[in-house]
Scaffold this active site. Structure first.
Site, PDB file in Angstrom:
ATOM      1  N   MET A  94     -12.106   4.435  -0.623  1.00  0.00           N
ATOM      2  CA  MET A  94     -12.750   4.714   0.672  1.00  0.00           C
ATOM      3  C   MET A  94     -13.403   6.081   0.545  1.00  0.00           C
ATOM      4  SD  MET A  94      -9.695   3.180   3.008  1.00  0.00           S
ATOM      5  CE  MET A  94      -8.578   3.293   1.629  1.00  0.00           C
TER       6      MET A  94
ATOM      7  N   MET B 177     -11.516  -5.675   5.612  1.00  0.00           N
ATOM      8  CA  MET B 177     -10.699  -4.714   6.376  1.00  0.00           C
ATOM      9  C   MET B 177     -10.413  -5.289   7.759  1.00  0.00           C
ATOM     10  SD  MET B 177      -9.977  -2.211   4.436  1.00  0.00           S
ATOM     11  CE  MET B 177      -9.064  -1.321   5.692  1.00  0.00           C
TER      12      MET B 177
ATOM     13  N   ASP C 149      -4.716   3.572  -1.999  1.00  0.00           N
ATOM     14  CA  ASP C 149      -5.788   3.931  -1.069  1.00  0.00           C
ATOM     15  C   ASP C 149      -6.319   5.323  -1.373  1.00  0.00           C
ATOM     16  OD1 ASP C 149      -6.045   1.682   0.765  1.00  0.00           O
ATOM     17  OD2 ASP C 149      -3.965   2.113   1.277  1.00  0.00           O
TER      18      ASP C 149
ATOM     19  N   MET D 145      -8.970   8.170  -0.374  1.00  0.00           N
ATOM     20  CA  MET D 145      -9.829   8.596   0.749  1.00  0.00           C
ATOM     21  C   MET D 145     -10.316  10.024   0.503  1.00  0.00           C
ATOM     22  SD  MET D 145      -7.627   7.193   3.972  1.00  0.00           S
ATOM     23  CE  MET D 145      -6.686   5.660   3.857  1.00  0.00           C
TER      24      MET D 145
ATOM     25  N   SER E 104       0.852  -1.189   0.000  1.00  0.00           N
ATOM     26  CA  SER E 104       0.000   0.000   0.000  1.00  0.00           C
ATOM     27  C   SER E 104       0.886   1.236   0.000  1.00  0.00           C
ATOM     28  CB  SER E 104      -0.888   0.016   1.242  1.00  0.00           C
ATOM     29  OG  SER E 104      -1.369   1.334   1.446  1.00  0.00           O
TER      30      SER E 104
ATOM     31  N   HIS F  90      -1.195  -1.387  -4.205  1.00  0.00           N
ATOM     32  CA  HIS F  90      -2.486  -1.038  -3.593  1.00  0.00           C
ATOM     33  C   HIS F  90      -2.555   0.491  -3.408  1.00  0.00           C
ATOM     34  CE1 HIS F  90      -6.013  -1.998  -1.067  1.00  0.00           C
ATOM     35  NE2 HIS F  90      -5.599  -1.033  -0.258  1.00  0.00           N
TER      36      HIS F  90
ATOM     37  N   HIS G 134      -8.392   1.005  -3.982  1.00  0.00           N
ATOM     38  CA  HIS G 134      -9.310   0.824  -2.856  1.00  0.00           C
ATOM     39  C   HIS G 134      -9.996   2.166  -2.581  1.00  0.00           C
ATOM     40  CE1 HIS G 134      -9.557  -0.191   1.767  1.00  0.00           C
ATOM     41  NE2 HIS G 134     -10.753  -0.079   1.217  1.00  0.00           N
TER      42      HIS G 134
ATOM     43  N   ASP H   9      -6.696  -6.300   4.420  1.00  0.00           N
ATOM     44  CA  ASP H   9      -6.039  -4.993   4.433  1.00  0.00           C
ATOM     45  C   ASP H   9      -6.022  -4.434   5.854  1.00  0.00           C
ATOM     46  OD1 ASP H   9      -5.093  -2.456   3.835  1.00  0.00           O
ATOM     47  OD2 ASP H   9      -6.821  -1.866   2.607  1.00  0.00           O
TER      48      ASP H   9
HETATM   49  C1  DX5 Z   1      -6.235   1.736   5.595  1.00  0.00           C
HETATM   50  C2  DX5 Z   1      -5.804   1.372   4.203  1.00  0.00           C
HETATM   51  C3  DX5 Z   1      -4.687   0.413   4.151  1.00  0.00           C
HETATM   52  C4  DX5 Z   1      -3.414   0.848   4.813  1.00  0.00           C
HETATM   53  C5  DX5 Z   1      -2.790  -0.383   5.411  1.00  0.00           C
HETATM   54  O1  DX5 Z   1      -7.440   2.393   5.536  1.00  0.00           O
HETATM   55  O2  DX5 Z   1      -6.861   0.833   3.466  1.00  0.00           O
HETATM   56  O3  DX5 Z   1      -4.441  -0.033   2.816  1.00  0.00           O
HETATM   57  O4  DX5 Z   1      -2.488   1.436   3.950  1.00  0.00           O
HETATM   58  O5  DX5 Z   1      -1.710   0.012   6.145  1.00  0.00           O
HETATM   59  P1  DX5 Z   1      -0.947  -0.956   7.142  1.00  0.00           P
HETATM   60  O6  DX5 Z   1      -0.429  -2.114   6.321  1.00  0.00           O
HETATM   61  O7  DX5 Z   1       0.142  -0.098   7.679  1.00  0.00           O
HETATM   62  O8  DX5 Z   1      -1.936  -1.381   8.164  1.00  0.00           O
HETATM   63 ZN    ZN Z   2      -6.441  -0.172   1.493  1.00  0.00          ZN
END
Ligand code: DX5
Ligand code: ZN
Length: 217
Positions: A64, A136, A31, A33, A6, A29, A62, A174
């Site tokens: 969010m 998650m 993320d 947001m 990620s 990956h 991903h 994740d």
């Molecule tokens: C959190 C993200 C993850 C995050 C995971 O909301 O969706 O992808 O980057 O990070 P680690 O591996 O540090 O928990």
């Molecule tokens: Zn993620």
């Protein structure tokens, strides 16, 4: 095991160098947001488009965000390979089915994700049409949180159901994945592991070797 670093935990001042440092991973990956669905704001399609130019890997996006239906097309145009949205972001079954089908129509794999407090059984209506299910194992929003062990029951359920009905979806986890927790999720039946802070805390020159080790679980 497919490893999906990620980039949330990487050094964004050299995104290209950071992505190249994890070139042994099959997935990257990403993320996304929006500061509304989760209390953090990260990157959008503009950045995805730029890193798409250097890509050799599968871009696992991903979302969010509160309105995945509205923004899905922007991530498709920015060359996402997998688009995963949250079950909790949509209001009803028909909206969810429509979004899955619209993502797939573009030749992109469609994923659906559930937050830690969402019952895995809510996904039963979609198991035969989705390409990927993202469980998650932390509350979405931030990297570096502790793995929640009760996500293992959800993974086991998805793995058993997949075998029983010969479903095609990939099972991804994740949050809080490291060289200890990966053993637990692997035993439970996970096929794709996202790992952010664990991988990016290593020096660049050690990351590919680490990824090779993680793949063996
Ligand atoms: C959190 C993200 C993850 C995050 C995971 O909301 O969706 O992808 O980057 O990070 P680690 O591996 O540090 O928990
Ligand atoms: Zn993620």
């Amino acid at each position: 095991m497919i490893i999906a670093p990620s980039i949330l935990s990487c050094d964004f001042s050299d995104l290209k160098g950071e992505i190249e440092s994890v070139s042994n991973a099959e997935y990257i990956h990403v993320d996304v947001m929006d500061g509304h669905f989760v209390p953090n704001i990260t990157i959008g399609p503009v950045v995805l488009k730029s890193i798409g130019n250097i890509k050799k890997q599968v871009y696992d996006v991903h979302l969010m965000i509160s309105d995945p239906t509205k923004y899905m097309i922007d991530f498709a145009k920015a060359k996402a390979d997998i688009i995963t949205f949250h079950y909790e972001a949509l209001d009803n079954k028909s909206e969810i089915i429509k979004l899955i089908n619209n993502i797939k129509k573009l030749g992109i794999k469609a994923g659906i994700s559930i937050k830690p407090n969402t019952d895995v059984k809510v996904l039963d209506d979609y198991l035969d049409i989705v390409d990927l299910i993202l469980v998650m194992s932390v509350e979405p929003g931030f990297g570096g949180q502790k793995f929640m062990p009760y996500s293992l029951e959800k993974i086991k359920y998805l793995s058993e159901t997949k075998k029983k009905h010969n479903y095609k979806y990939l099972i991804e986890v994740d949050g809080g994945i490291n060289d200890e927790t990966i053993k637990l999720v692997s035993d439970a039946g996970v096929e794709v592991c996202v790992a952010g802070s664990f991988i990016f805390s290593y020096p660049r020159c050690e990351r590919n070797e680490l990824i090779n080790k993680l793949k063996e679980y």
